[in-house]
Design a protein around this motif. Structure first.
Motif, PDB file in Angstrom:
ATOM      1  N   THR A  97       0.854  -1.185   0.000  1.00  0.00           N
ATOM      2  CA  THR A  97       0.000   0.000   0.000  1.00  0.00           C
ATOM      3  C   THR A  97       0.893   1.239   0.000  1.00  0.00           C
ATOM      4  OG1 THR A  97      -1.784  -1.106   1.204  1.00  0.00           O
ATOM      5  CG2 THR A  97      -1.742   1.304   1.267  1.00  0.00           C
ATOM      6  N   ARG A 113      -7.824   0.456   8.448  1.00  0.00           N
ATOM      7  CA  ARG A 113      -8.484   0.629   7.148  1.00  0.00           C
ATOM      8  C   ARG A 113      -9.680   1.569   7.224  1.00  0.00           C
ATOM      9  NH1 ARG A 113      -5.187  -0.746   3.247  1.00  0.00           N
ATOM     10  NH2 ARG A 113      -6.875  -1.353   1.817  1.00  0.00           N
ATOM     11  N   TRP A 142     -10.477   3.648   4.292  1.00  0.00           N
ATOM     12  CA  TRP A 142     -11.230   3.037   3.210  1.00  0.00           C
ATOM     13  C   TRP A 142     -12.684   2.758   3.623  1.00  0.00           C
ATOM     14  CZ3 TRP A 142      -6.073   2.547   3.818  1.00  0.00           C
ATOM     15  CH2 TRP A 142      -5.260   2.626   2.691  1.00  0.00           C
ATOM     16  N   HIS A 176       3.197  -1.401   4.014  1.00  0.00           N
ATOM     17  CA  HIS A 176       2.973  -0.004   3.624  1.00  0.00           C
ATOM     18  C   HIS A 176       4.287   0.638   3.180  1.00  0.00           C
ATOM     19  CE1 HIS A 176      -0.730  -0.655   5.918  1.00  0.00           C
ATOM     20  NE2 HIS A 176      -1.226   0.428   5.327  1.00  0.00           N
ATOM     21  N   ASP A 230      -1.811   4.624  -3.499  1.00  0.00           N
ATOM     22  CA  ASP A 230      -3.084   4.019  -3.101  1.00  0.00           C
ATOM     23  C   ASP A 230      -3.899   4.935  -2.204  1.00  0.00           C
ATOM     24  OD1 ASP A 230      -2.800   1.284  -4.251  1.00  0.00           O
ATOM     25  OD2 ASP A 230      -1.023   1.289  -2.961  1.00  0.00           O
TER      26      ASP A 230
END
Length: 746
Positions: free
Chosen positions: A557, A694, A697, A589, A632
């Motif tokens: 990511t 997350r 998201w 990440h 991302d």
């Protein structure tokens, strides 16, 4: 609108037309919290900009606001009448939508109305100039000298007729105003035929010795500061005043001398100001003034002998002697001006120290300015000639496609030449080719201002694109924030901006901000951001290729970290411990670190001991668009990159640990923490959690992003650069840009 405990109620009537840059401040200034006996009636006079939408926003969140949208433009006077017919308050206050009230003014006015219950309450105002100067009215002494009783009539205090003629410096009892039969008229001086008559008709007048109203002196946009034959309207308005005095009978005779002198003073102001009556019309205006003078001159009237020059003007007007008035009105050099002239001459004799080389270059430039303009030559620049980038680059590429007959030349500093794309023609600033090019070019495109030495010739066209949506205050708005403004020369800034013919706006917020920040004579291109065309059109193939070019490991990511510059910081200092955050994010990440271009940095990841495989320093990468497509998610604070990145529909995390400091030192155009494009983190742990959990998201973040994108990316449809080229280079008229949802629906 009902009032409790016998408190009076107030209706503020605000006609609105083409003031989107100033309307929010106006509305916020009069919608003081905690005042129940208040209604604001906003009349959208068929405004072609975003004013109607802004008014609807205020009405949605404040029940005291009522909005009427007119289907055709009726003008200021008629719009006021519409508002008056809608009003329910005991008193009405007519308010111009590009001005604003001082803090606490509405409450102070209501308190004074409750104390005195007048027919007319008059209060003071101040003029606010574009350069930041604020000056109280020159007649403010009339509120104190001689001391006035709480309530009086005009016969007891006729000097009230000397107060400014606008209607916004008084609150008027609504039923009294309706009873007089007075209505607003159309014309340049529509205020005049109400402001004086209401004082004559009032039995009860009261004063409030307080500056309640700020009268904005805009650099552009005021119709009364535009040379036009419409200024002859003043004669009709003063005719109405004297007809009203005839109507109310002999009581008005005591006011005729004062009213007559006041009218002549105003008529002289109109003809003697250079921005009102064009030279070819002055003699005709003077003849009308002479006729008016002799028609209304009171019996036994004598010119104001305490002002000899003005008295001589009166006599010239009465005789119809235009030449005598011209001699009396010719400007005289004041002592201050003479002193300034002597200082300039002294400096000229002393000379200005400058290098011989620069003098030679500028002489060559002056010579080239005498040559014809090349109609097919365009100059491009970006970020103070740092290189090929941003909106100018996107427009350049579209010019090559749609207008291949245009020769495009970039201006690039020596250090940026190595990064210029192959086949792009450029010149180095200061070279002979540079001066030859900028002297001859027809078109100029930049995302900042061109340098002061560049002379804009008649026929040359400047397109200013800017380089970001202004969350932070810009231009003249920075005057209220000295930390952010530093030593900025605002006068010079505006002189540079006066060269613009077109200014690109990326969204409605930008349009509002640019109108305030750069009040110059340009055409606003509300077309979206050309540099965002690439983001809107990006494909998965682009993403894969760019990640490989950057060295982003497959399956990781990639978080693009792009913080903004802090005016209160001298050097770049990360707002969190990057090494520690990267460790907490985990091996899956990668951080793409993009420091602001103001800072000259080496490879920070290596220098600071961060894991180089997980912190990739991309500060020197030419294209932030490439970085955005490859990543991302975005991690930023207050950088304008968030507005562009929102087009990608990918998560955005705002790290706002110093929001209050930034807001107070730099100034902002809206509260980002209340309307974010995703998750807002205020601590390092919240920042880490936004990614690890997350939440960035998640549904809440996605909902925020969707609302943010609708508000700030409505014109980004992938065709902004084409619109810019068609309007500026091909001279085509552009239809309004439809928001993506509207376009798909149609």
């Amino acid at each position: 609108m009902s009032s409790d405990n016998n408190d009076v109620s107030l209706s503020i009537i605000v006609p609105v037309h083409k003031v989107q840059g100033y309307l929010r401040q106006c509305m916020e200034s009069i919608l003081e919290p905690g005042i129940p006996h208040l209604e604001v009636i906003a009349i959208d006079d068929c405004s072609p900009d975003a004013c109607g939408l802004i008014l609807d926003e205020f009405a949605e969140r404040d029940s005291r606001v009522r909005v009427r949208h007119l289907t055709e433009n009726v003008g200021l006077g008629q719009a006021r009448n519409v508002g008056l017919d809608m009003a329910t308050g005991d008193y009405v206050w007519f308010f111009d939508s590009d001005d604003y009230a001082t803090e606490g003014a509405v409450r102070a006015i209501l308190d004074r109305l409750n104390e005195t219950r007048p027919d007319v309450l008059m209060f003071d105002y101040a003029r606010s100039y574009w350069n930041g100067r604020v000056k109280r009215s020159i007649i403010n002494h009339l509120f104190r000298e001689p001391p006035a009783p709480d309530v009086f009539s005009l016969a007891e205090r006729p000097q009230c007729l000397e107060m400014f003629t606008s209607i916004w410096n008084r609150a008027i009892r609504r039923e009294f105003l309706i009873g007089t039969g007075l209505r607003s008229n159309s014309g340049y001086y529509e205020d005049v035929s109400i402001t004086y008559p209401v004082l004559m008709a009032a039995e009860r007048i009261s004063l409030l010795d307080r500056v309640c109203y700020i009268y904005r002196q805009r650099r552009r946009g005021a119709i009364t500061k535009t040379a036009s034959a419409k200024h002859f309207d003043a004669f009709d308005q003063y005719d109405r005043i004297f007809a009203f005095m005839d109507q109310i009978g002999s009581y008005a005779d005591q006011f005729r001398p004062t009213m007559f002198n006041r009218a002549i003073w105003h008529l002289l102001v109109i003809i003697e100001r250079p921005d009102r009556i064009v030279a070819s019309e002055k003699q005709r205006y003077f003849a009308e003034m002479s006729k008016w003078y002799n028609r209304y001159k009171p019996t036994g009237h004598t010119p104001p002998e305490d002002e000899p020059r003005l008295a001589d003007k009166h006599r010239a007007i009465e005789r119809g002697d235009f030449r005598a008035w011209e001699r009396l009105s010719s400007p005289t050099l004041t002592a201050k001006a003479k002193k300034g002239t002597r200082k300039v001459r002294k400096l000229q004799k002393r000379g200005v120290v400058r290098s011989k080389e620069l003098a030679k270059e500028r002489y060559y430039y002056q010579m080239r300015l005498r040559m014809p303009i090349d109609e097919n030559l365009a100059v491009f620049g970006a970020y103070w000639y740092r290189g090929y980038a941003c909106n100018p680059a996107a427009i350049y590429e579209k010019v090559r496609e749609l207008a291949p007959h245009i020769r495009c030349v970039w201006v690039v500093k020596k250090g940026g030449r190595k990064d210029m794309p192959e086949g792009v023609e450029y010149v180095v600033p200061g070279s002979a080719e540079y001066y030859r090019t900028i002297a001859a070019a027809k078109y100029f495109v930049n995302n900042v201002n061109f340098p002061d030495h560049l002379v804009k010739r008649p026929g040359q066209v400047h397109l200013e694109t800017q380089h970001g949506t202004p969350l932070k205050k810009m231009g003249l708005d920075q005057m209220e924030f000295p930390v952010g403004a530093a030593d900025m020369d605002f006068k010079t800034l505006i002189e540079r901006s006066d060269r613009w013919d077109y200014l690109v706006s990326s969204n409605p917020l930008s349009s509002e901000a640019w109108e305030r920040a750069y009040p110059c004579h340009y055409e606003m291109l509300e077309i979206g951001y050309p540099r965002n065309d690439r983001l809107v059109r990006a494909t998965e193939r682009d993403r894969v290729r760019l990640r490989a070019d950057l060295g982003v490991p497959e399956g990781k990511t990639a978080i693009l970290y792009a913080p903004t510059h802090r005016d209160y910081q001298r050097n770049y200092s990360p707002m969190f411990d990057i090494g520690r955050v990267v460790e907490q994010l985990g091996d899956d990440h990668v951080l793409l670190l993009r420091a602001h271009y103001f800072y000259k940095l080496k490879d920070m990841a290596a220098d600071l001991g961060w894991p180089e495989d997980r912190v990739i320093d991309v500060s020197k990468h030419q294209s932030v668009e490439d970085l955005s497509i490859a990543s991302d998610a975005l991690l930023t604070d207050y950088s304008s990159v968030m507005f562009d990145y929102a087009n990608l529909g990918k998560p955005i995390v705002i790290y706002a640990n110093d929001w209050e400091t930034y807001r107070l030192t730099r100034g902002v155009n809206f509260d980002l923490t209340e309307f974010p494009p995703g998750i807002v983190a205020r601590t390092e742990s919240e920042l880490v959690d936004a990614f690890v959990s997350r939440a960035a998201w998640g549904d809440a973040a996605e909902k925020n992003l969707e609302a943010f994108r609708a508000r700030f990316c409505p014109w980004d449809d992938g065709n902004a650069a084409e619109r810019a080229v068609r309007r500026v280079f091909l001279g085509e008229k552009l239809p309004p840009v439809a928001a993506p949802a509207e376009a798909s629906a149609s």
